[in-house]
Design a protein around this motif. Structure first.
Motif, PDB file in Angstrom:
ATOM      1  N   CYS A   1    -109.956  42.725  28.548  1.00  0.00           N
ATOM      2  CA  CYS A   1    -110.419  43.793  27.653  1.00  0.00           C
ATOM      3  C   CYS A   1    -111.784  43.447  27.068  1.00  0.00           C
ATOM      4  CB  CYS A   1    -109.409  44.022  26.530  1.00  0.00           C
ATOM      5  SG  CYS A   1    -107.868  44.807  27.052  1.00  0.00           S
ATOM      6  N   GLU A   2    -111.972  42.203  26.691  1.00  0.00           N
ATOM      7  CA  GLU A   2    -113.252  41.768  26.142  1.00  0.00           C
ATOM      8  C   GLU A   2    -114.369  41.915  27.175  1.00  0.00           C
ATOM      9  OE1 GLU A   2    -112.806  37.871  24.384  1.00  0.00           O
ATOM     10  OE2 GLU A   2    -111.003  38.531  23.338  1.00  0.00           O
ATOM     11  N   ILE A   3    -114.083  41.602  28.424  1.00  0.00           N
ATOM     12  CA  ILE A   3    -115.070  41.761  29.499  1.00  0.00           C
ATOM     13  C   ILE A   3    -115.415  43.233  29.679  1.00  0.00           C
ATOM     14  CG2 ILE A   3    -115.424  41.542  32.003  1.00  0.00           C
ATOM     15  CD1 ILE A   3    -113.773  38.900  31.770  1.00  0.00           C
ATOM     16  N   LEU A   4    -114.406  44.092  29.668  1.00  0.00           N
ATOM     17  CA  LEU A   4    -114.653  45.536  29.778  1.00  0.00           C
ATOM     18  C   LEU A   4    -115.508  46.035  28.621  1.00  0.00           C
ATOM     19  CD1 LEU A   4    -111.129  46.799  30.889  1.00  0.00           C
ATOM     20  CD2 LEU A   4    -113.224  46.787  32.260  1.00  0.00           C
ATOM     21  N   ALA A   5    -115.215  45.572  27.417  1.00  0.00           N
ATOM     22  CA  ALA A   5    -115.983  46.009  26.244  1.00  0.00           C
ATOM     23  C   ALA A   5    -117.444  45.575  26.359  1.00  0.00           C
ATOM     24  CB  ALA A   5    -115.360  45.449  24.969  1.00  0.00           C
TER      25      ALA A   5
ATOM     26  N   ALA B   1    -119.103  45.122  29.078  1.00  0.00           N
ATOM     27  CA  ALA B   1    -119.734  45.855  30.178  1.00  0.00           C
ATOM     28  C   ALA B   1    -119.984  47.322  29.836  1.00  0.00           C
ATOM     29  CB  ALA B   1    -118.860  45.763  31.428  1.00  0.00           C
ATOM     30  N   SER B   2    -119.326  47.825  28.797  1.00  0.00           N
ATOM     31  CA  SER B   2    -119.424  49.237  28.449  1.00  0.00           C
ATOM     32  C   SER B   2    -120.783  49.567  27.837  1.00  0.00           C
ATOM     33  CB  SER B   2    -118.326  49.585  27.444  1.00  0.00           C
ATOM     34  OG  SER B   2    -118.443  50.921  27.036  1.00  0.00           O
ATOM     35  N   LYS B   3    -121.285  50.750  28.179  1.00  0.00           N
ATOM     36  CA  LYS B   3    -122.542  51.224  27.587  1.00  0.00           C
ATOM     37  C   LYS B   3    -122.359  51.728  26.166  1.00  0.00           C
ATOM     38  CE  LYS B   3    -124.993  52.478  31.756  1.00  0.00           C
ATOM     39  NZ  LYS B   3    -125.760  53.521  32.431  1.00  0.00           N
ATOM     40  N   GLY B   4    -121.135  52.017  25.790  1.00  0.00           N
ATOM     41  CA  GLY B   4    -120.844  52.519  24.447  1.00  0.00           C
ATOM     42  C   GLY B   4    -119.739  51.717  23.794  1.00  0.00           C
ATOM     43  N   PRO B   5    -119.399  52.055  22.564  1.00  0.00           N
ATOM     44  CA  PRO B   5    -118.349  51.315  21.858  1.00  0.00           C
ATOM     45  C   PRO B   5    -116.970  51.548  22.479  1.00  0.00           C
ATOM     46  CG  PRO B   5    -119.071  53.189  20.555  1.00  0.00           C
ATOM     47  CD  PRO B   5    -119.984  53.114  21.745  1.00  0.00           C
ATOM     48  N   VAL B   6    -116.186  50.485  22.521  1.00  0.00           N
ATOM     49  CA  VAL B   6    -114.824  50.520  23.050  1.00  0.00           C
ATOM     50  C   VAL B   6    -113.922  49.778  22.072  1.00  0.00           C
ATOM     51  CG1 VAL B   6    -113.311  49.800  24.930  1.00  0.00           C
ATOM     52  CG2 VAL B   6    -115.614  50.555  25.444  1.00  0.00           C
ATOM     53  N   SER B   7    -112.748  50.334  21.825  1.00  0.00           N
ATOM     54  CA  SER B   7    -111.752  49.683  20.972  1.00  0.00           C
ATOM     55  C   SER B   7    -110.450  49.560  21.754  1.00  0.00           C
ATOM     56  CB  SER B   7    -111.494  50.506  19.715  1.00  0.00           C
ATOM     57  OG  SER B   7    -112.659  50.631  18.953  1.00  0.00           O
ATOM     58  N   PHE B   8    -109.663  48.558  21.399  1.00  0.00           N
ATOM     59  CA  PHE B   8    -108.354  48.343  22.006  1.00  0.00           C
ATOM     60  C   PHE B   8    -107.333  48.114  20.904  1.00  0.00           C
ATOM     61  CE2 PHE B   8    -111.463  46.684  25.030  1.00  0.00           C
ATOM     62  CZ  PHE B   8    -111.103  47.345  26.180  1.00  0.00           C
ATOM     63  N   LYS B   9    -106.103  48.543  21.161  1.00  0.00           N
ATOM     64  CA  LYS B   9    -104.971  48.243  20.291  1.00  0.00           C
ATOM     65  C   LYS B   9    -103.872  47.654  21.166  1.00  0.00           C
ATOM     66  CE  LYS B   9    -105.502  51.797  16.727  1.00  0.00           C
ATOM     67  NZ  LYS B   9    -104.843  52.931  16.064  1.00  0.00           N
ATOM     68  N   ALA B  10    -103.220  46.625  20.661  1.00  0.00           N
ATOM     69  CA  ALA B  10    -102.099  46.001  21.367  1.00  0.00           C
ATOM     70  C   ALA B  10    -100.833  46.210  20.540  1.00  0.00           C
ATOM     71  CB  ALA B  10    -102.360  44.513  21.562  1.00  0.00           C
ATOM     72  N   PHE B  11     -99.809  46.758  21.169  1.00  0.00           N
ATOM     73  CA  PHE B  11     -98.545  47.051  20.504  1.00  0.00           C
ATOM     74  C   PHE B  11     -97.395  46.307  21.164  1.00  0.00           C
ATOM     75  CE2 PHE B  11    -101.148  50.780  19.738  1.00  0.00           C
ATOM     76  CZ  PHE B  11    -100.895  51.079  18.410  1.00  0.00           C
TER      77      PHE B  11
ATOM     78  N   GLY C   1     -92.821  48.847  18.518  1.00  0.00           N
ATOM     79  CA  GLY C   1     -93.887  49.805  18.278  1.00  0.00           C
ATOM     80  C   GLY C   1     -94.928  49.313  17.283  1.00  0.00           C
ATOM     81  N   GLU C   2     -94.793  48.080  16.819  1.00  0.00           N
ATOM     82  CA  GLU C   2     -95.701  47.532  15.820  1.00  0.00           C
ATOM     83  C   GLU C   2     -97.019  47.083  16.443  1.00  0.00           C
ATOM     84  OE1 GLU C   2     -94.089  44.611  13.186  1.00  0.00           O
ATOM     85  OE2 GLU C   2     -92.173  45.663  13.061  1.00  0.00           O
ATOM     86  N   LEU C   3     -98.097  47.292  15.693  1.00  0.00           N
ATOM     87  CA  LEU C   3     -99.408  46.830  16.097  1.00  0.00           C
ATOM     88  C   LEU C   3     -99.434  45.307  16.064  1.00  0.00           C
ATOM     89  CD1 LEU C   3    -102.439  47.593  16.711  1.00  0.00           C
ATOM     90  CD2 LEU C   3    -102.804  47.367  14.241  1.00  0.00           C
ATOM     91  N   ILE C   4     -99.881  44.702  17.168  1.00  0.00           N
ATOM     92  CA  ILE C   4    -100.033  43.255  17.231  1.00  0.00           C
ATOM     93  C   ILE C   4    -101.453  42.884  16.815  1.00  0.00           C
ATOM     94  CG2 ILE C   4    -100.038  41.231  18.726  1.00  0.00           C
ATOM     95  CD1 ILE C   4     -97.988  42.755  20.503  1.00  0.00           C
ATOM     96  N   GLU C   5    -102.423  43.506  17.493  1.00  0.00           N
ATOM     97  CA  GLU C   5    -103.829  43.240  17.212  1.00  0.00           C
ATOM     98  C   GLU C   5    -104.662  44.464  17.535  1.00  0.00           C
ATOM     99  OE1 GLU C   5    -105.347  38.913  17.966  1.00  0.00           O
ATOM    100  OE2 GLU C   5    -104.122  39.518  19.688  1.00  0.00           O
ATOM    101  N   PHE C   6    -105.876  44.466  16.996  1.00  0.00           N
ATOM    102  CA  PHE C   6    -106.829  45.544  17.189  1.00  0.00           C
ATOM    103  C   PHE C   6    -108.170  44.914  17.542  1.00  0.00           C
ATOM    104  CE2 PHE C   6    -108.332  49.800  16.375  1.00  0.00           C
ATOM    105  CZ  PHE C   6    -109.654  49.631  16.000  1.00  0.00           C
ATOM    106  N   TYR C   7    -108.854  45.451  18.568  1.00  0.00           N
ATOM    107  CA  TYR C   7    -110.163  44.929  18.977  1.00  0.00           C
ATOM    108  C   TYR C   7    -111.240  45.964  18.697  1.00  0.00           C
ATOM    109  CZ  TYR C   7    -113.916  43.168  21.979  1.00  0.00           C
ATOM    110  OH  TYR C   7    -115.117  42.711  22.467  1.00  0.00           O
TER     111      TYR C   7
END
Length: 75
Positions: free
Chosen positions: A36-40, A42-52, A57-63
């Motif tokens: 996910c970090e590599i994809l972010a 490489a992206s031309k714009g902002p990218v966010s990720f959420k891990a559940f 159903g609980e959020l583990i982490e947010f990027y």
């Protein structure tokens, strides 16, 4: 007793809405986060990720902004 690693659902947001990206076993989570970090980067714009945790159903982490956090910031 060994800790049971959760099944993790990763969601991605690059244009204002969240979409499922991948579901992985907990043992693969570190590698998936790195991907996910590599994809972010490489992206031309902002990218966010959420891990559940799929079981609870609980959020583990947010990027966002180049780092993983355990809680979403309220910007």
């Amino acid at each position: 007793m060994a800790q049971v690693l959760p099944v993790v659902q990763i969601k991605v947001n690059s244009s204002g809405s969240w979409a499922n990206l991948i579901t992985c076993n907990g043992g693969q989570y570190r590698d998936v986060k790195a991907a996910c970090e590599i994809l972010a980067k490489a992206s031309k714009g902002p990218v966010s990720f959420k891990a559940f945790d799929t079981a609870s159903g609980e959020l583990i982490e947010f990027y966002r902004d180049g780092e993983w956090r355990s809680q979403e910031r309220k910007d």
